[in-house]
Design an enzyme around this catalytic site. Structure first.
Site, mmCIF file in Angstrom:
data_model
loop_
_atom_site.group_PDB
_atom_site.id
_atom_site.type_symbol
_atom_site.label_atom_id
_atom_site.label_comp_id
_atom_site.label_asym_id
_atom_site.label_seq_id
_atom_site.Cartn_x
_atom_site.Cartn_y
_atom_site.Cartn_z
ATOM 1 N N LYS A 1 -46.552 15.938 33.529
ATOM 2 C CA LYS A 1 -47.964 16.256 33.275
ATOM 3 C C LYS A 1 -48.729 16.167 34.604
ATOM 4 C CE LYS A 1 -47.182 15.160 28.504
ATOM 5 N NZ LYS A 1 -47.292 14.214 27.393
ATOM 6 N N THR B 1 -44.203 10.211 30.995
ATOM 7 C CA THR B 1 -43.511 11.466 31.250
ATOM 8 C C THR B 1 -43.712 11.778 32.729
ATOM 9 O OG1 THR B 1 -45.504 12.699 30.665
ATOM 10 C CG2 THR B 1 -43.863 12.402 28.931
ATOM 11 N N ARG C 1 -39.492 17.895 33.217
ATOM 12 C CA ARG C 1 -39.706 17.337 31.877
ATOM 13 C C ARG C 1 -38.737 16.176 31.712
ATOM 14 N NH1 ARG C 1 -42.857 21.343 29.583
ATOM 15 N NH2 ARG C 1 -43.321 19.943 27.879
ATOM 16 N N GLU D 1 -22.409 8.544 31.926
ATOM 17 C CA GLU D 1 -22.844 7.503 30.976
ATOM 18 C C GLU D 1 -22.776 6.140 31.644
ATOM 19 O OE1 GLU D 1 -20.269 8.114 27.635
ATOM 20 O OE2 GLU D 1 -21.651 9.538 26.701
ATOM 21 N N TYR E 1 -21.167 14.143 33.994
ATOM 22 C CA TYR E 1 -21.366 13.123 32.955
ATOM 23 C C TYR E 1 -21.370 11.756 33.608
ATOM 24 C CZ TYR E 1 -21.997 14.371 28.180
ATOM 25 O OH TYR E 1 -22.575 14.752 27.010
ATOM 26 N N ASP F 1 -48.545 3.609 27.698
ATOM 27 C CA ASP F 1 -47.926 4.929 27.810
ATOM 28 C C ASP F 1 -48.882 5.785 28.647
ATOM 29 O OD1 ASP F 1 -47.077 7.517 27.510
ATOM 30 O OD2 ASP F 1 -46.915 7.460 25.321
HETATM 31 C C1 LIG Z 1 -46.663 13.953 26.269
HETATM 32 C C2 LIG Z 1 -46.688 12.584 25.746
HETATM 33 C C3 LIG Z 1 -45.548 11.991 25.172
HETATM 34 C C4 LIG Z 1 -44.288 12.742 24.822
HETATM 35 O O1 LIG Z 1 -43.681 13.510 25.747
HETATM 36 P P1 LIG Z 1 -42.634 14.652 25.351
HETATM 37 O O2 LIG Z 1 -41.969 14.894 26.649
HETATM 38 O O3 LIG Z 1 -43.415 15.794 24.818
HETATM 39 O O4 LIG Z 1 -41.689 14.098 24.326
HETATM 40 C C5 LIG Z 1 -45.638 10.663 24.792
HETATM 41 N N1 LIG Z 1 -46.767 9.970 24.949
HETATM 42 C C6 LIG Z 1 -47.886 10.514 25.465
HETATM 43 C C7 LIG Z 1 -49.113 9.681 25.606
HETATM 44 C C8 LIG Z 1 -47.882 11.832 25.871
HETATM 45 O O5 LIG Z 1 -48.997 12.367 26.364
#
Ligand SMILES: *Cc1c(COP(=O)(O)O)cnc(C)c1O
Length: 411
Positions: A228, A225, A234, A52, A50, A199
């Site tokens: 991907k 993220t 993740r 925090e 932990y 994003d």
């Molecule tokens: C995948 C994605 C997210 C969210 O990711 P999670 O890990 O599934 O919560 C947010 N914004 C975009 C553009 C994404 O492609």
């Protein structure tokens, strides 16, 4: 005792999923195979601690080692994205959705106006969808693509921004096959004095690999993220100009999260080291080459693609000229070992549960070492199965044999 002896039920499920992943063509553009090193960090004792707070400012004792872990992940993220010195990094977001919520929580008040891409045109749920917390809490106004071109229309976005005067402009998408022009977004934001958030969840690997422009020279805040095209755990990361650092850190902890997941943060460190290599730059380049090859081959088989092609790792197929919905096609292709997802296309006349489109991408198959030639083969299977559903199980067997020649990382 190992999992196999102690809990054969879970062990067997993991083995079954490992087998499935090895034997199918994984074309879902948000999925990828992480290296065994990333998985090793994720499954490590760092899961225990932990911590925090932030390195050097924690609430519990015993953080000497995990402080080093988090600092290393931050340092390597800076290097991978070539961040300017006046930018800040937060590697604690549990995943992509919380990371975006945290940015809004830090920089907006409930009811503030935000401009973002429409979910039905390729945006994300956390970009103000009505069914999402963000859509309930902030006044999201959505822009989309032009029907004729399938591309963002920056003049329209400017007009909209000028009319609604947003406090923040969000760009980034889950199903947009074209390059996003960050400079144009910045010019629009400057005219209306809005904060800019990019994003880059889907395209982060392409940006780090040098095959898609980066928003960092133009934007205030960048979220991504790490699982991907980046091929990591993740998790989510937030990069921002220093002037937003305090607000962002507070919004992540204690605003929206508790203890950070240090095992995932260690896996981010591993991912960012991998992403800095020449091999990764080649990988990113090959993702795009493969995607363009796949797009051309699909067009050759008579498929319509939204925007007519791709600049990145993904393709949005428009099945309105076939007598099959996206939902039916996705289910059918899954039976043939070709895994992708149904997706809304812009101006779709069908419903999100059974839309007109298919979304597919090349990040995962490129991780297996497949090249342009293999993309042609994949396109021919997709065309054959959609033309004659009765051959699905025969194709599944061919796909299984084909996949054996391309071992996936981490399996
Ligand atoms: C995948 C994605 C997210 C969210 O990711 P999670 O890990 O599934 O919560 C947010 N914004 C975009 C553009 C994404 O492609």
């Amino acid at each position: 005792m190992g999992l196999k002896q102690k809990d054969p039920q879970v062990y067997n499920l993991i083995q079954k999923e490992r087998k499935r992943l090895a034997e199918v063509l994984e074309l879902i553009p948000s999925e990828n195979y992480s290296s065994s090193e990333v998985l090793e960090a994720l499954g490590s004792v760092l899961n225990v601690k932990y911590a925090e707070g932030y390195p050097g400012k924690r609430y519990y004792e015993g953080n000497a080692v995990v402080d080093e872990v988090e600092n290393l992940a931050i340092e390597r993220t800076r290097e991978a994205f070539e961040l300017p010195i006046d930018w800040h990094v937060n590697v604690q977001p549990y995943s992509g959705s919380p990371m975006n919520l945290e940015v809004y929580f830090a920089l907006l008040e409930p009811g503030d106006t935000v401009l973002a891409m429409d979910l039905a045109h390729g945006g994300h749920l956390t970009h103000g969808s009505k069914v999402n917390f963000t859509g309930r809490t902030y006044n999201f106004i959505h822009y989309g693509v032009k029907e004729l071109t399938g591309r963002l229309d920056y003049m329209e976005i400017l007009k909209l921004a000028d009319r609604v005067k947003p406090k923040m402009i969000v760009c980034g998408a889950t199903a947009y096959p074209r390059e996003i022009e960050f400079k144009k977004f910045k010019e629009i934001a400057e005219k209306v004095n809005a904060i800019t958030l990019a994003d880059i969840s889907h395209i982060a690997g392409l940006i780090v690999g040098g095959v898609h422009p980066s928003p960092i020279p133009f934007f205030d805040v960048v979220t991504s993220t790490t699982h991907k095209t980046l091929r990591g755990p993740r998790a989510g990361i937030i990069l921002c100009k220093d002037k937003f650092a305090t607000a962002i850190n507070k919004a992540v902890f204690p605003g929206m999260q508790g203890g950070p997941h240090l095992n995932a943060i260690a896996a981010i460190a591993v991912t960012m080291k991998e992403a800095k290599t020449k091999a990764f730059a080649k990988y990113a380049e090959q993702i795009v080459k493969n995607c363009k090859a796949l797009a051309e081959a699909l067009i050759g088989f008579g498929f319509k693609l939204v925007s007519g092609g791709t600049d990145n790792h993904l393709i949005l197929m428009d099945l309105t000229n076939k007598n099959m919905s996206g939902g039916e096609a996705a289910k059918l292709l899954d039976k043939a070992g070709i895994v992708l997802n149904k997706n809304m296309i812009p101006f779709d006349r069908r419903t999100p549960m059974d839309p007109s489109g298919l979304r597919l991408g090349t990040a995962a198959v490129t991780s297996r070492g497949m090249k342009q030639k293999e993309m042609g083969k994949i396109a021919s299977w997709i065309a054959a199965v959609i033309a004659d559903p009765s051959i699905a199980s025969k194709v599944k067997e061919e796909v299984r044999r084909f996949c054996k020649k391309f071992p996936a990382p981490g399996l």
